[in-house]
Write an enzyme that holds these catalytic residues in place. Structure first.
Site, PDB file in Angstrom:
ATOM      1  N   GLU A 116       0.832  -1.218   0.000  1.00 24.65           N
ATOM      2  CA  GLU A 116       0.000   0.000   0.000  1.00 24.65           C
ATOM      3  C   GLU A 116       0.863   1.262   0.000  1.00 24.65           C
ATOM      4  O   GLU A 116       0.399   2.329   0.409  1.00 24.65           O
ATOM      5  CB  GLU A 116      -0.944   0.017   1.216  1.00 24.65           C
ATOM      6  CG  GLU A 116      -1.798  -1.223   1.402  1.00 24.65           C
ATOM      7  CD  GLU A 116      -2.860  -1.413   0.331  1.00 24.65           C
ATOM      8  OE1 GLU A 116      -2.878  -0.633  -0.643  1.00 24.65           O
ATOM      9  OE2 GLU A 116      -3.649  -2.363   0.460  1.00 24.65           O
ATOM     10  N   HIS A 139      -2.505   2.461   8.453  1.00 24.95           N
ATOM     11  CA  HIS A 139      -3.630   1.678   7.914  1.00 24.95           C
ATOM     12  C   HIS A 139      -3.789   0.408   8.733  1.00 24.95           C
ATOM     13  O   HIS A 139      -2.798  -0.207   9.126  1.00 24.95           O
ATOM     14  CB  HIS A 139      -3.354   1.326   6.450  1.00 24.95           C
ATOM     15  CG  HIS A 139      -4.255   0.251   5.907  1.00 24.95           C
ATOM     16  ND1 HIS A 139      -5.613   0.402   5.797  1.00 24.95           N
ATOM     17  CD2 HIS A 139      -3.987  -1.008   5.448  1.00 24.95           C
ATOM     18  CE1 HIS A 139      -6.139  -0.704   5.294  1.00 24.95           C
ATOM     19  NE2 HIS A 139      -5.173  -1.574   5.085  1.00 24.95           N
ATOM     20  N   HIS A 141      -7.088  -2.808  10.072  1.00 23.22           N
ATOM     21  CA  HIS A 141      -8.379  -3.463   9.811  1.00 23.22           C
ATOM     22  C   HIS A 141      -9.181  -3.606  11.108  1.00 23.22           C
ATOM     23  O   HIS A 141      -9.373  -4.726  11.586  1.00 23.22           O
ATOM     24  CB  HIS A 141      -8.140  -4.865   9.219  1.00 23.22           C
ATOM     25  CG  HIS A 141      -7.279  -4.908   7.999  1.00 23.22           C
ATOM     26  ND1 HIS A 141      -6.607  -6.038   7.589  1.00 23.22           N
ATOM     27  CD2 HIS A 141      -6.973  -3.951   7.073  1.00 23.22           C
ATOM     28  CE1 HIS A 141      -5.947  -5.792   6.465  1.00 23.22           C
ATOM     29  NE2 HIS A 141      -6.137  -4.524   6.141  1.00 23.22           N
ATOM     30  N   GLU A 169     -17.032  12.533  22.724  1.00 16.95           N
ATOM     31  CA  GLU A 169     -15.716  13.077  22.387  1.00 16.95           C
ATOM     32  C   GLU A 169     -15.298  12.870  20.923  1.00 16.95           C
ATOM     33  O   GLU A 169     -14.282  13.416  20.492  1.00 16.95           O
ATOM     34  CB  GLU A 169     -14.661  12.532  23.354  1.00 16.95           C
ATOM     35  CG  GLU A 169     -15.065  12.859  24.782  1.00 16.95           C
ATOM     36  CD  GLU A 169     -13.931  12.963  25.767  1.00 16.95           C
ATOM     37  OE1 GLU A 169     -12.824  12.534  25.431  1.00 16.95           O
ATOM     38  OE2 GLU A 169     -14.162  13.484  26.868  1.00 16.95           O
ATOM     39  N   HIS A 210     -12.924  -3.243   4.210  1.00 16.87           N
ATOM     40  CA  HIS A 210     -11.477  -3.531   4.287  1.00 16.87           C
ATOM     41  C   HIS A 210     -10.839  -2.969   5.564  1.00 16.87           C
ATOM     42  O   HIS A 210     -10.288  -3.716   6.360  1.00 16.87           O
ATOM     43  CB  HIS A 210     -10.775  -2.962   3.037  1.00 16.87           C
ATOM     44  CG  HIS A 210      -9.303  -3.237   2.999  1.00 16.87           C
ATOM     45  ND1 HIS A 210      -8.625  -3.639   1.880  1.00 16.87           N
ATOM     46  CD2 HIS A 210      -8.343  -3.143   3.961  1.00 16.87           C
ATOM     47  CE1 HIS A 210      -7.349  -3.808   2.149  1.00 16.87           C
ATOM     48  NE2 HIS A 210      -7.147  -3.508   3.409  1.00 16.87           N
TER      49      HIS A 210
END
Ligand code: 13P
Ligand code: ZN
Length: 270
Positions: A116, A139, A141, A169, A210
Site C-alpha cells: 500500500e 492503515h 483493519h 468526544e 477492508h
C-alpha cells in the site's frame, strides 16, 4: 554514530504496531504504517550514502523526492516487528521523482515496503501540503469499523454523523469527520490516488469492507483517531438493532464545539 534502535521514532513505531496487533486491528500481515523522517536526525544514526538496493515504487511522487520514510514491510506481521525490526521494517529515500525507493536500512530478508506504499506516499503528499507538521500515515483493519461499513450507508456525512453520535468526544477528536471509499482493489495506484484525494478533507478515510487510514502529526495522533472511531463503531453495532431512547443531538454537538473550541466539518451538523 548513535544506535538507530534508540531513535525515538523507531521505538515509538515498534511500540505502536505492537499495540495495534494487541488491539486486534492487524491480523496476519494486515495493516501498514509509514513515518516521514527528519534527514538530520537520521544522519546521526545511519550512513545516508550507503544504499543497499533500489526498489521501483510504480508511481510518481515529485514533491517527496529526497524524503526519508520508515515503513512496514509487505507481508510482515505486526506481532513480529518488536522481535526482528530490521527484517520487518525499512528506511527508504525516494529518488527519481519518487519512482525509486533507495533502501538504507531494514528489509534484511530481501523484502520490500508495504503493497500500500502508493496510498501512503500519495496521502503524505496531500497532508503535508495542508499541514507542514504532518508525519504519519497508518492503515489497519479494525473489526467494528469494517463491520459497520457492511451495514451502514457509505455516505460520508451520514457515516460521520453516526460516529459523532456514539460518543461525545468523537467530534472533538475528528471534527473533520470520516471520509469513505467504496470497496476498491487494494495495493493499487488507483486506491492510492483515491485515498489521497479523500485526505484533502479528513484525516480518517474508511476503505469499505477492508479497513481504515489515518493521517497525523505523530503515531499517537493516528492511533488515537482510529481508536476513537473504532470505539464509536463498536457502540453503534451494539445499539443499531435496538430502539434508541436517548441520543446526542446536533444541539448537544454544537455545545461541545463551543466548549472545546472545535469546528465540525462545514454543513455536517444541522
Ligand atoms: P502489506 O502486508 O503489503 O502491508 O498489506 C497489508 C494490508 O493491509 C493490505 O491492505
Ligand atoms: Zn489492508
Amino acid at each position: 554514530m548513535k544506535d538507530l534502535m534508540t531513535l525515538p521514532v523507531m521505538t515509538e513505531l515498534i511500540r505502536t504496531v505492537t499495540n495495534m496487533y494487541a488491539h486486534g486491528w492487524d491480523e496476519r500481515n494486515g495493516g501498514n504504517v509509514s513515518v516521514l523522517l527528519d534527514e538530520a536526525e537520521l544522519a546521526d544514526c545511519l550512513d545516508l550514502n550507503r544504499v543497499h538496493r533500489s526498489i521501483p515504487t510504480g508511481f510518481d511522487a515529485p514533491e517527496l523526492d529526497g524524503r526519508y520514510f520508515l515503513v512496514t514491510g509487505t507481508g510482515k506481521y505486526f506481532k513480529n516487528v518488536q522481535y526482528e525490526p530490521c527484517k520487518n521494517l525499512g528506511i527508504v529515500r525516494l529518488t527519481d521523482g519518487g519512482r525509486q525507493a533507495e533502501l538504507l536500512w531494514g528489509f534484511t530478508d530481501g523484502g520490500s515496503f508495504t503493497s500500500e506504499f502508493a496510498a501512503h506516499i500519495m496521502s503524505h503528499a496531500v497532508r503535508l501540503r495542508l499541514d507542514p507538521a504532518h508525519r504519519v500515515v497508518m492503515h489497519c483493519h479494525p473489526n467494528n469499523l469494517v463491520a459497520m461499513s457492511f451495514v451502514h450507508s457509505l455516505d460520508e456525512r451520514e457515516f460521520t454523523r453516526t460516529l459523532w453520535q456514539m460518543e461525545t468526544e468523537c467530534i472533538i477528536v475528528f471534527p473533520d469527520g470520516v471520509n469513505v471509499l467504496p470497496w476498491m482493489l487494494c495495493g493499487t495506484n488507483e486506491i492510492g490516488l483515491a485515498t489521497a484525494g479523500k485526505m484533502q478533507t479528513a484525516r480518517l478515510v474508511v476503505w469499505a469492507n477492508h479497513g481504515i487510514y489515518a493521517a497525523g502529526r505523530d503515531l499517537d495522533e493516528c492511533f488515537g483517531l482510529i481508536e476513537t472511531a473504532e470505539k464509536a463503531a463498536e457502540i453503534y453495532l451494539k445499539i443499531a438493532h435496538l430502539p434508541r431512547l436517548n441520543t446526542i443531538t446536533d444541539e448537544d454537538l454544537h455545545k461541545v464545539e463551543a466548549r472545546y473550541g472545535v469546528k465540525a466539518r462545514e454543513g455536517w451538523l444541522k
